[in-house]
Design an enzyme around this catalytic site. Structure first.
Site, PDB file in Angstrom:
ATOM      1  N   CYS A 136       0.831  -1.205   0.000  1.00  0.00           N
ATOM      2  CA  CYS A 136       0.000   0.000   0.000  1.00  0.00           C
ATOM      3  C   CYS A 136       0.867   1.257   0.000  1.00  0.00           C
ATOM      4  O   CYS A 136       1.428   1.631   1.031  1.00  0.00           O
ATOM      5  CB  CYS A 136      -0.932  -0.012   1.208  1.00  0.00           C
ATOM      6  SG  CYS A 136      -1.959   1.468   1.326  1.00  0.00           S
ATOM      7  N   CYS A 139      -0.371   4.091   2.245  1.00  0.00           N
ATOM      8  CA  CYS A 139      -0.110   3.863   3.675  1.00  0.00           C
ATOM      9  C   CYS A 139       1.368   4.078   4.012  1.00  0.00           C
ATOM     10  O   CYS A 139       1.703   4.679   5.028  1.00  0.00           O
ATOM     11  CB  CYS A 139      -0.465   2.430   4.075  1.00  0.00           C
ATOM     12  SG  CYS A 139      -1.993   1.810   3.383  1.00  0.00           S
ATOM     13  N   ASP A 140       2.252   3.550   3.180  1.00  0.00           N
ATOM     14  CA  ASP A 140       3.656   3.449   3.577  1.00  0.00           C
ATOM     15  C   ASP A 140       4.619   4.295   2.746  1.00  0.00           C
ATOM     16  O   ASP A 140       5.804   4.379   3.085  1.00  0.00           O
ATOM     17  CB  ASP A 140       4.105   1.973   3.498  1.00  0.00           C
ATOM     18  CG  ASP A 140       3.295   1.095   4.443  1.00  0.00           C
ATOM     19  OD1 ASP A 140       2.921   1.591   5.525  1.00  0.00           O
ATOM     20  OD2 ASP A 140       3.031  -0.065   4.110  1.00  0.00           O
TER      21      ASP A 140
END
Ligand code: NDP
Length: 311
Positions: A136, A139-140
């Site tokens: 992701c 997200c990261d």
């Protein structure tokens, strides 16, 4: 066999399911939540979370889900570690069976079974999961600011992730096993306009290399002539698709070609009145904990409204 009668049954305990549970509980329904095969959902297999609103500092995914579960229980939800194995929608109220052999009768169902990222299936990928391997970018990606990263895949997700990362990272290498992308043409043209994105065609990842703490390179193999090469990177984003956990609903409620639950525009109702769906089993575009939570809230409100109108 015990027959239990529920007003609202929630299937899944990720951020969509637990948010639905919080809202349904506070509306006085004391919903039953079947926690499913991965209680807490995808956030329990992540580490740092920096984009869930309300927390000043980085929090841990498993901790967030533990808090969400306790919050749901504190307001009246009943969470049980059981798995839905069959659903009968021929008559109403609905009947469902669970892995532990129970039969539950319920007026409404909120499907929040989530999705799982597909992985390449190589050992080193799991070894470095959360230490440089991610599924992701939203997200990261931030953790790789000004660094060099790779994205694996050739679909819409891979191209969107590469574009997102190109705004944060020094260089993005998109690695695809064939010589053509399946992503939409408009995304492809945006990709080609980005000077810091390079595409490696006809290439697959053989091994994720690192020092035990983090990733520092990928060992690659040409799918054309089997030649081996290495590329230095700090992180790798696997974007080869997701599998929504919807097999138990196939043939019973309408799913799309990728097996995501189809909901009616702007709501969470499905093709079966009284069955609602929320989170990553519906959403193939945003896939965020906060969007799943938002849809979980909508599903609980939609279910309450449906029950009120049914009386
Ligand atoms: P897709 O299934 O569309 O694409 C997966 C990609 O990964 C393909 O290019 C495939 O290669 C590659 N791949 C699959 N398995 C492997 C493997 N083992 N090793 C290497 N490469 C592999 O998945 P997406 O997540 O991209 O998209 C899923 C659905 O969601 C699609 O319908 C897509 O259109 C939609 N979507 C829409 C978005 C939007 O509208 N903004 C955003 C994101 C997704 P190959 O091409 O060779 O098969």
């Amino acid at each position: 066999m015990n027959n239990e009668k529920e007003k609202i049954l929630i299937v899944g305990s990720g951020s969509a399911g637990l948010t639905a549970a919080i809202y349904a509980s506070r509306a006085g329904f004391s919903p039953l939540v079947l926690a499913g095969i991965q209680p807490g959902g995808q956030l329990t297999i992540t580490t740092d979370v920096e984009n869930y609103p309300g927390y000043e500092n980085v929090i841990q995914g498993p901790w967030l889900m533990d808090q969400m579960q306790k919050q749901a229980e504190n307001v009246g939800a009943r969470i049980e570690y059981d798995l839905l194995t069959n659903i009968n929608i021929e008559s109403w109220p609905f009947k469902v069976n669970t892995d532990s052999g129970r039969e539950i009768i319920t007026d409404t169902i909120i499907i929040a079974t989530g999705a799982q990222a597909r992985w390449l299936g190589i050992e080193s990928e799991q070894k470095y999961n959360g230490k440089g391997v991610s599924a992701c970018a939203t997200c990261d990606g931030f953790f790789f600011k000004n660094k060099n990263v790779a994205v694996i895949g050739g679909g819409n997700t891979a191209v969107e992730e590469a574009l997102y990362l190109s705004n944060l990272c020094n260089k993005v290498t998109l690695i695809h096993r064939r010589d053509a992308l399946r992503a939409e043409k408009i995304l492809q043209s945006r990709l080609h306009d980005k000077p810091n994105i390079e595409i490696l065609w006809d290439t697959k990842v053989d091994e994720v290399l690192g020092d035990g703490i983090g990733v520092n390179a990928l060992k690659l193999i040409s799918t054309k002539n089997n030649s081996v090469s290495e590329i230095e990177i700090d992180g790798v984003f696997i974007a080869i698709g997701h599998d929504p956990a919807t097999s138990v609903f196939k043939g019973k409620i309408n799913l799309d070609n990728d097996n995501y639950v189809i909901t009616n525009k702007g709501e969470t109702s499905t093709s079966v009145p009284g069955i609602f769906a929320a989170g990553d089993c519906v959403d193939k575009i945003y896939r965020q904990a906060v969007t799943a939570a938002g849809m979980g809230c909508m599903a609980a409100l939609d279910a309450e409204k449906w029950l009120a109108e049914k009386q």
